[in-house]
Structure formats: structure tokens, C-alpha cells
Design a protein around this motif. Structure first.
Motif, PDB file in Angstrom:
ATOM      1  N   LEU A  87       0.841  -1.195   0.000  1.00 37.03           N
ATOM      2  CA  LEU A  87       0.000   0.000   0.000  1.00 37.03           C
ATOM      3  C   LEU A  87       0.880   1.249   0.000  1.00 37.03           C
ATOM      4  O   LEU A  87       0.601   2.222  -0.710  1.00 37.03           O
ATOM      5  N   VAL A  88       1.967   1.220   0.759  1.00 41.30           N
ATOM      6  CA  VAL A  88       2.904   2.359   0.739  1.00 41.30           C
ATOM      7  C   VAL A  88       3.497   2.517  -0.661  1.00 41.30           C
ATOM      8  O   VAL A  88       3.593   3.633  -1.185  1.00 41.30           O
ATOM      9  N   LYS A  89       3.893   1.390  -1.284  1.00 44.32           N
ATOM     10  CA  LYS A  89       4.453   1.446  -2.642  1.00 44.32           C
ATOM     11  C   LYS A  89       3.419   1.990  -3.637  1.00 44.32           C
ATOM     12  O   LYS A  89       3.773   2.689  -4.587  1.00 44.32           O
ATOM     13  N   TYR A 121       1.142   4.228  -2.947  1.00 44.22           N
ATOM     14  CA  TYR A 121       1.150   5.681  -2.752  1.00 44.22           C
ATOM     15  C   TYR A 121       2.386   6.317  -3.381  1.00 44.22           C
ATOM     16  O   TYR A 121       2.326   7.409  -3.923  1.00 44.22           O
ATOM     17  N   GLN A 122       3.514   5.612  -3.285  1.00 40.79           N
ATOM     18  CA  GLN A 122       4.743   6.127  -3.871  1.00 40.79           C
ATOM     19  C   GLN A 122       4.544   6.369  -5.376  1.00 40.79           C
ATOM     20  O   GLN A 122       5.001   7.369  -5.924  1.00 40.79           O
ATOM     21  N   LEU A 147      -3.972   3.338   7.564  1.00 51.01           N
ATOM     22  CA  LEU A 147      -2.844   3.797   6.759  1.00 51.01           C
ATOM     23  C   LEU A 147      -3.331   4.765   5.684  1.00 51.01           C
ATOM     24  O   LEU A 147      -2.698   5.793   5.427  1.00 51.01           O
ATOM     25  N   TYR A 188      -2.352   8.816   5.211  1.00 58.76           N
ATOM     26  CA  TYR A 188      -1.979   9.504   3.962  1.00 58.76           C
ATOM     27  C   TYR A 188      -2.895  10.693   3.701  1.00 58.76           C
ATOM     28  O   TYR A 188      -2.466  11.729   3.212  1.00 58.76           O
ATOM     29  N   LEU A 212       5.643  13.927   1.285  1.00 60.64           N
ATOM     30  CA  LEU A 212       5.263  12.571   0.892  1.00 60.64           C
ATOM     31  C   LEU A 212       6.487  11.698   0.642  1.00 60.64           C
ATOM     32  O   LEU A 212       6.504  10.515   0.999  1.00 60.64           O
ATOM     33  N   ASN A 239       6.927   8.351   2.653  1.00 64.83           N
ATOM     34  CA  ASN A 239       6.979   7.059   1.953  1.00 64.83           C
ATOM     35  C   ASN A 239       8.248   6.288   2.302  1.00 64.83           C
ATOM     36  O   ASN A 239       8.196   5.094   2.611  1.00 64.83           O
ATOM     37  N   ALA A 297       8.182   5.138   5.931  1.00 61.64           N
ATOM     38  CA  ALA A 297       7.151   4.118   6.160  1.00 61.64           C
ATOM     39  C   ALA A 297       7.654   2.755   5.678  1.00 61.64           C
ATOM     40  O   ALA A 297       7.461   1.731   6.357  1.00 61.64           O
ATOM     41  N   LEU A 298       8.301   2.736   4.531  1.00 57.33           N
ATOM     42  CA  LEU A 298       8.851   1.469   4.028  1.00 57.33           C
ATOM     43  C   LEU A 298       9.950   0.951   4.949  1.00 57.33           C
ATOM     44  O   LEU A 298      10.053  -0.255   5.195  1.00 57.33           O
TER      45      LEU A 298
END
Lengths: 314, 314
Positions: free
Chosen positions: A108-110, A112-113, B108, B112, B122, B126, B129-130
Motif C-alpha cells: 500500500l505504501v508502494k 502511494y509512492q 494507513l 496519507y 510525501l 513514503n 514508512a517502508l
């Protein structure tokens, strides 16, 4: 479609190639490489092109949508305890539940990235992502309830599956500079098409040709899975005072007669009603598309995609 | 700190008040309302103020960081099968595992949503977070390995806990318009402070006063939990050819003598070494802070916060 798919597959491979070697990223690459139709990212490219943008300019966002979709599959498969996805072991079976939770989170983070920092795009994505989570929550809640109405079910399906098609199209349109009304129209097109797609799925389960679908005839019905058809069937049976459908469901699964259940759905007019509803949804979708003032040839890819979905038999 | 906390608590309550009524949001509100120190969001406000910004302008980002932190707690508690969090039932115990997975996912997305659309913010969020996800992955991997080195453990702790303090400060600094070098310095300050904080935690477990910490003396040690102290202790024991620590660990938990283990850590010089390391990390943190060219009085809140963390006995 083939042109879009080629762009998407190449970009997915590029994205996978850039992932770090950490254990965290293995399950993402695995799931993203399972054979898939790539309908959602294709819609982003098509939505962009519809309003005069270049598909190449929204590849990141398109893959972001596909990543989000696959993230929901990874976590839904845990929640549903599903052993298989696209004919292959699910991530929590191939690795374990904890890996599937954590890798999904990172996915999910990826997503958003890839989604970037365009305020409008993020607003659309955030709202639709929450809607998908709300849909899944209701789906789980409904499993524990015996009194789910047809309207509630329809709203759940809209949230859980249809809004992501809408989101994919809207983001493509937004990046191409489409106005708010046009974004609204293309979103409504996607939502209606998504609902039609899901209902067609339910119809194929009961009335499709098992030799073509590759699935057991009436498998969902037999398992008493709450689908559009079954919920509507039970509503109609109550109206008509018929206990046949409920009688079959009261039996243990191996003793249920699926032919009787399918005949009941036909007799109660549910098959006809569902076919009418599919037609109504598709007509509503195309009306939205007609209302968008762009040259007609730009609408051809969407019409072609919609026709493919309409004509499918599996 | 009290001024920041008041701002944060009010904003958390405002945020909770605006949540929809769906079942999805109940667990979020529950977890966000458990008593917490709010160190991370406070760091965002302080990082902003350090570079001349108004704390009120980064409240959304601050709560976004706190939401992210709580999202990781919600999912980590599932993975670790923890029954309690802050003395209260964890979300997966109070609701169920599926609710905790799904509500965490939506949390999550909500994080965001609060993080906004500033490209720099951001990017920072990002990446960090990763890093947190990678840290949790390594933590899980290490549970299955007997040969984790001190360096590997330290890097895991850096990723899992220290980088989020760095992230909180950086985002505050970024929103206040701090330059890249200053963002780097304040990030390094946060990371070193975070590592010191974690190491102090390990020290308190073994050498703290149980009457003050409220925890059983050497509880982590007794359970053989891989901590900074135990991993370093085992390394030193191997160097010195001592089998005492390993001997205790070879016994079933109820038969282990925690006093022997603690004495061993002392005898091997691990307590002294850990205290030296805490001092080294804190000195490194303050050196970074000294290097930032802003009026000294602006650094007071950070120095006060760091001193609170240094002086803690529980």
C-alpha cells in the motif's frame, strides 16, 4: 487492449526490477506477476487518452492502482482463508500470514509512492481506497448476518469492487486535465460497468456453461454464498411464499440439489431480472460515455473493452 | 511538552469526531484514544517550530504520523499475538484478527489523507514508512534465526523504531521550509535519540527498579527475547568462552535464574558497554542539534524532551 497491456506489463516488470532484495518485497513481486487481465490499470491509460492525454504519462498511477488492487487481494485472501488466487497458492499459504499482512502493508505504501503528489489524484485515490475498505468490512459483517437486504448487498458490491474501476478511470481523466463534470461522468461509467461485471459473474456461476467457465455449475449457490442472485432469490421466494430455496439451503451442503436451486431462481424470475439489470447498468454506463464531449473515435477503446466484458462467457 | 500535547490531543479528538460511523472506524478511534505519550506528533510540531514555523500548521501531518504509528501497532500486535497494548486489550482481541487487519489498512489510508500533497513531505513519509515495514520484517526473520549479530539487530531496531522519530522531525522541519542539510541534521538527531531510547528500554528491563518500571525484573531476558543486551551478552560470552548465559537459556523458562543472567551481563561488561553506548548516541544526537544554525532558545523544547527521555526510570 493489447497495446495497453504491453505498456502495463513492461512497466510492472520495470517496477519489480527496481525493488530492493529484502524479504518484504518477494510476495509483492510474486502476486504482481500472476497472470492478470490488468483491467484497472488499462482503464487509467484509457481514461487519460479519452481526454487527450498520453497513456505513457499515467503509467505510474496505473501501476499504483494495480498495486492497490493486489494489496487488497493479499489481505482479503487472509481474511477469507483462501488457499488459491489465480490458480496459484495465495501469499499467506506460500509464505505465512504475518508475511502477507506486512508485505501487503508495504504494498500500500508502494502504491502511494507511485501515485505521486498531485493533490486531485491523491484526493480521488484516498476516497476510493477507503470505500474499498468499507466494502470489505460490510462483506465480512454480512457473513454473520442472515437478514442482508438486496439493497445492502448491492451497496457493498459497489464499494468493494465497482468504485475501484471508477477510481482508475477518474485518475487517468484527472491527469489528462478533464473537468470536474467529465471526471464525474467517466467515474459513473466505470461504476455502472463494474456493477454489471459483478452481476454477470453471479449469472455465469448459476447459468453459465461449466465447460466454458471451468467452474462447477452453481458452486456459489451450493455453498450458500451470499450473491446478488441468492439474496434476490430469497427475497422473491419470501414474497411468493415459496420455501423450496430455503429448504435446500437448510440441508447440509452435500445433500443440496443445485439443479433445484437453479430451477427455483429461474422460476422466481430472478434470472430474467438479473439479465435485465445487467442491461440497465450497461445502458446507464454508455449514456454517461455518450454525454462526454470528446471526438467519438477516442471512445472506441472503452467501447471495445466494455464489449469484451459483455461478451464474456467465463 | 504540555503545550504540544494539548494541541495534539485536541486535534486527535477533532479527527475522531469527523470519522464516519462505519464499523471500520471503531478500532481506529479505540486505539488512538488509549493513553499515549504522543512523542512522535510532538516531534513534528517541535521540528516545525525549530525552523520558525507555527506548530498549528503541521497538526494534520503530526496526527498522520501518530496514525501511522498506531497502524503499525495494530498490525504488529496481530503478528506478535499480543493480548494487551497500553494495558488494554489489543484490537484483534477486542474485535477479531480480520477487523484488525482491515481497520489497520484503512488507518494507513487515513494517515496519507492527513499527510496532504506536499511532494517533499510525501517523499519523506513514503521512504520512512517502508523502512519501518522492513524493520518489522527483519524482526520477524530474526525470531527464526539463532545467529543474529549485534550489527544486524541494531540496524533492525534503527529501521523499526528510530527512523519514525527521524521522519516526524523531518516532516515538521520540511513544512517550516528548512533546507536539505538542516532536514538531514534534525533527522540524524531523531535517529540517534531513538536508538538511545530503545537501548535504555533494554537496560531498564534488566537493571531498572521493578517498583518503578512496573514490570518484572529481567522479564525480556527470562523469555529469551532477542534484545540489544542479550545479543551483545551472547557475543561477549562466546568471546570469553563463558557458557553461563547460554546455559540458563537452554533451560525451560520456569527454571531459568534471572539473577544469574543479569549478573552475567554485568560480569561480561555488557551493562557498562550499553550505558556507554547510550551516552555516545545522545552525544551524537546533541552534536547534530548544535550544528543547526537557529537561535538557541528555539532548541529548548527538543533539549527538554531529550532530557525527559534521558531521566526516565520507567
Amino acid at each position: 487492449m493489447e497495446r495497453y497491456r504491453a505498456l502495463i506489463e513492461a512497466h510492472v516488470e520495470r517496477w519489480i526490477g527496481e525493488l530492493p532484495g529484502d524479504a518484504l518485497y518477494g510476495p509483492m513481486a510474486y502476486l504482481m506477476r500472476l497472470p492478470a487481465k490488468r483491467v484497472r490499470p488499462a482503464l487509467t491509460l484509457i481514461g487519460c487518452e479519452l481526454f487527450g492525454g498520453r497513456p505513457e504519462n499515467v503509467l505510474d498511477e496505473a501501476i499504483g492502482i494495480e498495486l492497490f488492487h493486489n494489496f487488497t487481494l493479499m489481505h482479503d485472501d487472509i481474511m477469507d482463508a483462501s488457499p488459491l488466487r489465480r490458480g496459484m497458492p495465495t501469499v499467506h499459504m506460500k509464505w505465512d500470514v504475518n508475511s502477507a499482512i506486512l508485505s501487503g502493508d508495504a504494498m500500500l505504501v508502494k502504491a502511494y509512492q507511485l501515485m505521486g503528489s498531485n493533490a486531485h489524484v491523491l484526493k480521488i485515490f484516498n476516497e476510493h481506497a477507503l470505500a474499498v475498505c468499507e466494502g470489505q468490512q460490510r462483506d465480512m459483517d454480512f457473513e454473520r448476518r442472515a437478514d442482508v437486504s438486496f439493497q445492502e448487498y448491492r451497496e457493498m458490491i459497489r464499494l468493494k469492487t465497482a468504485v475501484l474501476l471508477s477510481c482508475a478511470l477518474r485518475i487517468g481523466a484527472c491527469k489528462a486535465g478533464a473537468g470536474a463534470d467529465d471526471q464525474e461522468s467517466i467515474g459513473a461509467f466505470g461504476e455502472n460497468l463494474g456493477l454489471a461485471f459483478q452481476l454477470r459473474d453471479d449469472l455465469l456461476d448459476a447459468f453459465g456453461d461449466p465447460a466454458v467457465t471451468g467452474k462447477r455449475r452453481g458452486g456459489d449457490l451450493l455453498n450458500g454464498k451470499k450473491t446478488w442472485l441468492l439474496i434476490r432469490g430469497l427475497e422473491r421466494a419470501t414474497d411468493e411464499g415459496s420455501g423450496l430455496l430455503r429448504g435446500e439451503l437448510a440441508k447440509p451442503i452435500p445433500e443440496r440439489n443445485v439443479d433445484v436451486m437453479i430451477e427455483q431462481l429461474r422460476g422466481l424470475g430472478v434470472e430474467r431480472e438479473a439479465n435485465d439489470e445487467v442491461l440497465r447498468l450497461e445502458t446507464a454506463a454508455f449514456a454517461q460515455l455518450d454525454g462526454i464531449a470528446v471526438p467519438d473515435e477516442r471512445k472506441l477503446p472503452l467501447r471495445a473493452l466494455a464489449r469484451t466484458l459483455q461478451a464474456r462467457t467465463s
